[in-house]
Design an enzyme around this catalytic site. Structure first.
Site, mmCIF file in Angstrom:
data_model
loop_
_atom_site.group_PDB
_atom_site.id
_atom_site.type_symbol
_atom_site.label_atom_id
_atom_site.label_comp_id
_atom_site.label_asym_id
_atom_site.label_seq_id
_atom_site.Cartn_x
_atom_site.Cartn_y
_atom_site.Cartn_z
ATOM 1 N N ASP A 1 -60.396 84.057 -65.186
ATOM 2 C CA ASP A 1 -59.232 84.908 -65.027
ATOM 3 C C ASP A 1 -58.365 84.214 -63.973
ATOM 4 O O ASP A 1 -58.835 83.345 -63.237
ATOM 5 C CB ASP A 1 -59.643 86.326 -64.603
ATOM 6 C CG ASP A 1 -58.523 87.310 -64.903
ATOM 7 O OD1 ASP A 1 -58.800 88.511 -65.017
ATOM 8 O OD2 ASP A 1 -57.361 86.863 -65.045
HETATM 9 C C1 GLC Z 1 -54.415 88.686 -65.146
HETATM 10 C C2 GLC Z 1 -55.397 89.457 -66.013
HETATM 11 C C3 GLC Z 1 -55.767 88.735 -67.265
HETATM 12 C C4 GLC Z 1 -54.579 87.912 -67.738
HETATM 13 C C5 GLC Z 1 -54.390 86.807 -66.716
HETATM 14 C C6 GLC Z 1 -53.145 85.961 -67.026
HETATM 15 O O1 GLC Z 1 -54.685 88.867 -63.797
HETATM 16 O O2 GLC Z 1 -56.564 89.948 -65.382
HETATM 17 O O3 GLC Z 1 -56.150 89.714 -68.239
HETATM 18 O O4 GLC Z 1 -54.808 87.372 -69.026
HETATM 19 O O5 GLC Z 1 -54.297 87.294 -65.391
HETATM 20 O O6 GLC Z 1 -51.998 86.733 -66.893
#
Ligand code: GLC
Length: 745
Positions: free
Chosen positions: A265
């Site tokens: 993430d």
């Molecule tokens: C965010 C989310 C994730 C997302 C990523 C990119 O913090 O937790 O679901 O795909 O970052 O935006």
């Protein structure tokens, strides 16, 4: 001069022409098996090229190998539609004018359709939009289990039951990947609330982990063949999920045989050596908390960038893990960016709008319809319809966190109702309440001006005055995508509707008996007025076609067939995560870690309500129709099942009403006499059947021992204990139509 030319010519003839490659190198040869291509590419890459490949080079892309013509890998949010293009190293949109998309309904709505065919339609449609935008990895779907109604991101997920989420995620993944785009199933795992999402250390027993929180991810990997998985922000056993040895090495890659890439993430990686050893393959978003600014263009500082290069170059660590990571990313590239038969996708097509509308139509849940107030009757003279509520107007595709979109079209509930009423009814509007008048996220603005300086009393007075003269009052309220509503990175403060909506609903109920409440949310909400409101519709966040889907159901153009994928409790204390005092966890002394023990164990959602005998407001699997269905006798082709056998449970279902409709027939299994505690019953089968008036279809479920099993943590295996079982067939978890007892030998 001539002599010189002659010598030059001879010299040229003597030098062999540059060797024109006779055939493509193996890694570029599509006719070869992927594993051959992977090994060939790997063998040609330098250490620096390998390191470059396993971490971000921009906000949403990772490096390929320019020297070898291996392209970059481009990721995009989100699970409901394709995020607008952003600047290289920014969260803000880049202001392109050709990246507006179709917003499909939120995944709670997809789950509420209980229709795997609709999940396939969803996956192929969103996959086409991602492909057309040149994206290789779709950062979705999310399948975290709905454990508490306060979780800000439940709207992005598929409900409280592992079996339903498993059946619905597989076709979505298959659909996306059929269009040459990798699904990136998230957030693996145990990310079941947003509060303290970077510091929560989840504590739970293995049986709960394997029975409740892993199945949907396992199905996505083993049946959906997901090409990537996203690690979650939180911790388990004190290790961040983005580099968690047990979850990534032992379970995901070991037990399940996952051959794809684990993507972090954004900002989920915190330690180089853990990321090396514990299964992290592709690091994104470091130096940020995944949502806000971080150190700019710090890509060489990433945990798997220069720090890793230096450890290998110095001989401190070997290259086995590095080669495994690179193999997985190369496999991901060959399945997407370098898959030359992946097609070109499509975007904003009428087919995609039709798909969005159909998903909405199949997912909307008719919770209550006393006196058949719905559908709105327009045959007996011109009607007057009063629409009340901010959510009748407010755009819901902007906000909510990373799933926020820039849409080409969003039909509001008010617009949809007006379009459906054209020529048959007059539609008026009253604001009713003022909630969140903002409308901007990452530089995308709704352009709406929802400002209204009137106070609650004045707003209610206006709505009530108008309600008195209306034939129907349609209140459109619920939650929205602002912080502490249905929104990433924060949880709700309580189960209640915000902004004083309860008072508006009570006043409208007193003013007009034909009141319809349309609740737009991705979460359960408290409904203290439930007995005073004859008709209640759960309408989810429905995206671009929201108003049309809602109008389709309200005016009876579509017969609602959705069923709740999560329990609506009467009060928060009726939910296991809250009754046990588990949520939101306990802060560890002298640390920023919050220990959150899942004290309710396997008793999540209806498993808790059934076993503790707590009547819900609306039960898991509940959903009404404009027609009626009758169930015949539940029967089976045997009364005993061999340990390696199966038994077929059947039930005839008839549409006894006057309009066509679809019924989701549900199969629950109980194990009343077991050596371990088991929930009162568990969903182990469902089928959505479409029936014309008078038509009967017999639904048959083939039950095998795996549907009877519980996870024995000691033996670390699934066990089906011989003895008596009960198959319960019903229209909801609290509406069982018949049962059948049988024995497992
Ligand atoms: C965010 C989310 C994730 C997302 C990523 C990119 O913090 O937790 O679901 O795909 O970052 O935006």
């Amino acid at each position: 001069m001539k002599q010189i030319l002659a010598i030059a010519l001879a010299a040229m003839l003597a030098v062999p022409a540059v060797a024109v490659p006779k055939q493509r190198p193996a890694y570029r040869d599509e006719s070869r098996p992927i594993e051959e291509r992977v090994e060939d590419a790997l063998s040609r890459m330098t250490l620096q090229e390998k390191i470059n490949m396993i971490h971000a080079q921009s906000k949403f892309s990772s490096a390929g190998v320019p020297r070898l013509g291996i392209p970059e890998l481009w990721c995009t949010d989100g699970p409901h539609g394709i995020r607008p293009e952003v600047f290289w190293d920014e969260w803000d949109q880049a202001g392109w004018t050709n990246d507006s998309c179709v917003a499909f309904p939120a995944l709670t709505c997809l789950a509420a359709s209980w229709n795997p065919d609709v999940a396939m339609l969803y996956g192929t449609s969103i996959g086409e939009e991602a492909r057309f935008r040149g994206k290789d990895v779709l950062l979705g779907p999310g399948v975290n289990i709905y454990r508490t109604p306060l979780n800000g991101r439940n709207f992005e997920y598929m409900g409280e039951d592992p079996y339903l989420a498993s059946r619905m995620v597989v076709p979505y993944v298959q659909g996306v990947q059929d269009r040459g785009v990798a699904a990136c199933v998230k957030h693996y795992a145990l990310n079941n609330n947003e509060i303290n999402r970077h510091t929560t250390n989840v504590i739970l027993d293995d049986r709960t982990l394997y029975e409740i929180y892993l199945p949907a991810f396992k199905a996505a990997v083993q049946e959906g063949k997901a090409w990537s998985i996203m690690g979650a922000y939180n911790l388990y056993r004190d290790e961040h999920l983005c580099h968690n040895s047990r979850m990534l090495n032992d379970i995901l890659k070991g037990e399940w045989g996952f051959d794809g890439a684990v993507v972090s993430d954004w900002g989920g990686v915190h330690d180089t050596r853990q990321a090396i050893a514990n299964g992290m393959d592709l690091e994104f978003g470091s130096w940020t908390n995944g949502l806000s600014e971080g150190t700019r263009n710090a890509y060489d500082n990433y945990y798997l960038a220069k720090p890793y290069f230096d450890l290998v170059a110095s001989g401190e660590v070997g290259t086995d893990e590095l080669d495994d990571k690179v193999r997985r990313v190369l496999r991901l590239i060959f399945r997407t960016a370098m898959a030359y038969d992946k097609g070109d996708g499509s975007m904003c097509s009428e087919e995609h709008y039709a798909a969005a509308r159909r998903i909405g139509n199949e997912g909307i849940v008719l919770l209550r319809n006393e006196g058949d107030v719905l559908p709105i009757k327009t045959d007996a003279g011109r009607k007057r319809i009063l629409v009340v509520g901010e959510n009748a107007l407010k755009m819901m595709t902007v906000g909510g966190g990373s799933s926020s979109l820039k849409v080409q079209r969003e039909i509001s509930p008010y617009d949809g109702i007006c379009a459906a009423a054209k020529g048959v009814a007059d539609v008026d509007f009253a604001r009713g309440y003022v909630g969140d008048v903002t409308g901007e996220y990452n530089g995308v603005t709704t352009g709406q001006n929802l400002a209204d300086s009137r106070g609650a009393e004045e707003l209610i007075a206006e709505a009530v005055a108008k309600a008195k003269d209306a034939d129907y009052v349609v209140f459109v309220g619920g939650l929205n995508k602002s912080a502490h509503q249905d929104c990433e990175d924060s949880d709700r403060a309580g189960l209640e509707l915000p902004y004083g909506q309860d008072a508006v609903i009570e006043a409208l109920a007193a003013a007009n008996p034909n009141l319809v409440v349309v609740n737009i949310s991705g979460n359960a909400v408290a409904m203290p007025w439930v007995k005073k409101v004859p008709a209640i519709v759960q309408a989810w966040f429905l995206g671009s076609e929201a108003g049309n889907s809602i109008a389709d159901v309200l005016f009876g153009r579509v017969n609602p067939s959705g069923k709740l994928p999560m329990t609506f409790p009467v009060a928060l204390a009726d939910n296991g995560a809250h009754a046990t005092g588990s949520y939101p966890g306990v802060k560890r002394d002298g640390s920023d870690i919050v220990d959150l023990e899942y004290k309710e164990g396997i008793l999540v959602g209806y498993r808790w309500h059934d076993t503790k005998k707590i009547k819900p407001l609306f039960a898991f699997g509940h959903g009404l129709s404009y027609t009626d269905f009758s169930y015949g006798k539940v029967s089976a082709d045997a009364t005993e099942m061999a340990a390696d056998g199966s038994i077929n449970i059947s039930v005839p279902v008839t549409n006894t009403g006057s309009v066509a409709g679809a019924e989701v027939v549900q199969l629950y299994i109980s194990d009343p006499k077991c050596s371990v505690m088991r929930p009162a019953k568990e969903l182990k089968g469902f089928e959505k059947v479409y029936l014309n008036p008078g038509q009967t279809k017999t639904v048959t479920f083939t039950v095998k021992p795996d549907a009877l099993s519980y996870f024995d943590a000691e033996k670390h295996e699934w066990v089906a204990e011989p003895g008596q079982f009960v198959a319960s067939v019903g229209a909801a978890s609290d509406d069982i139509k018949g049962t059948f007892k049988f024995k497992l030998k």
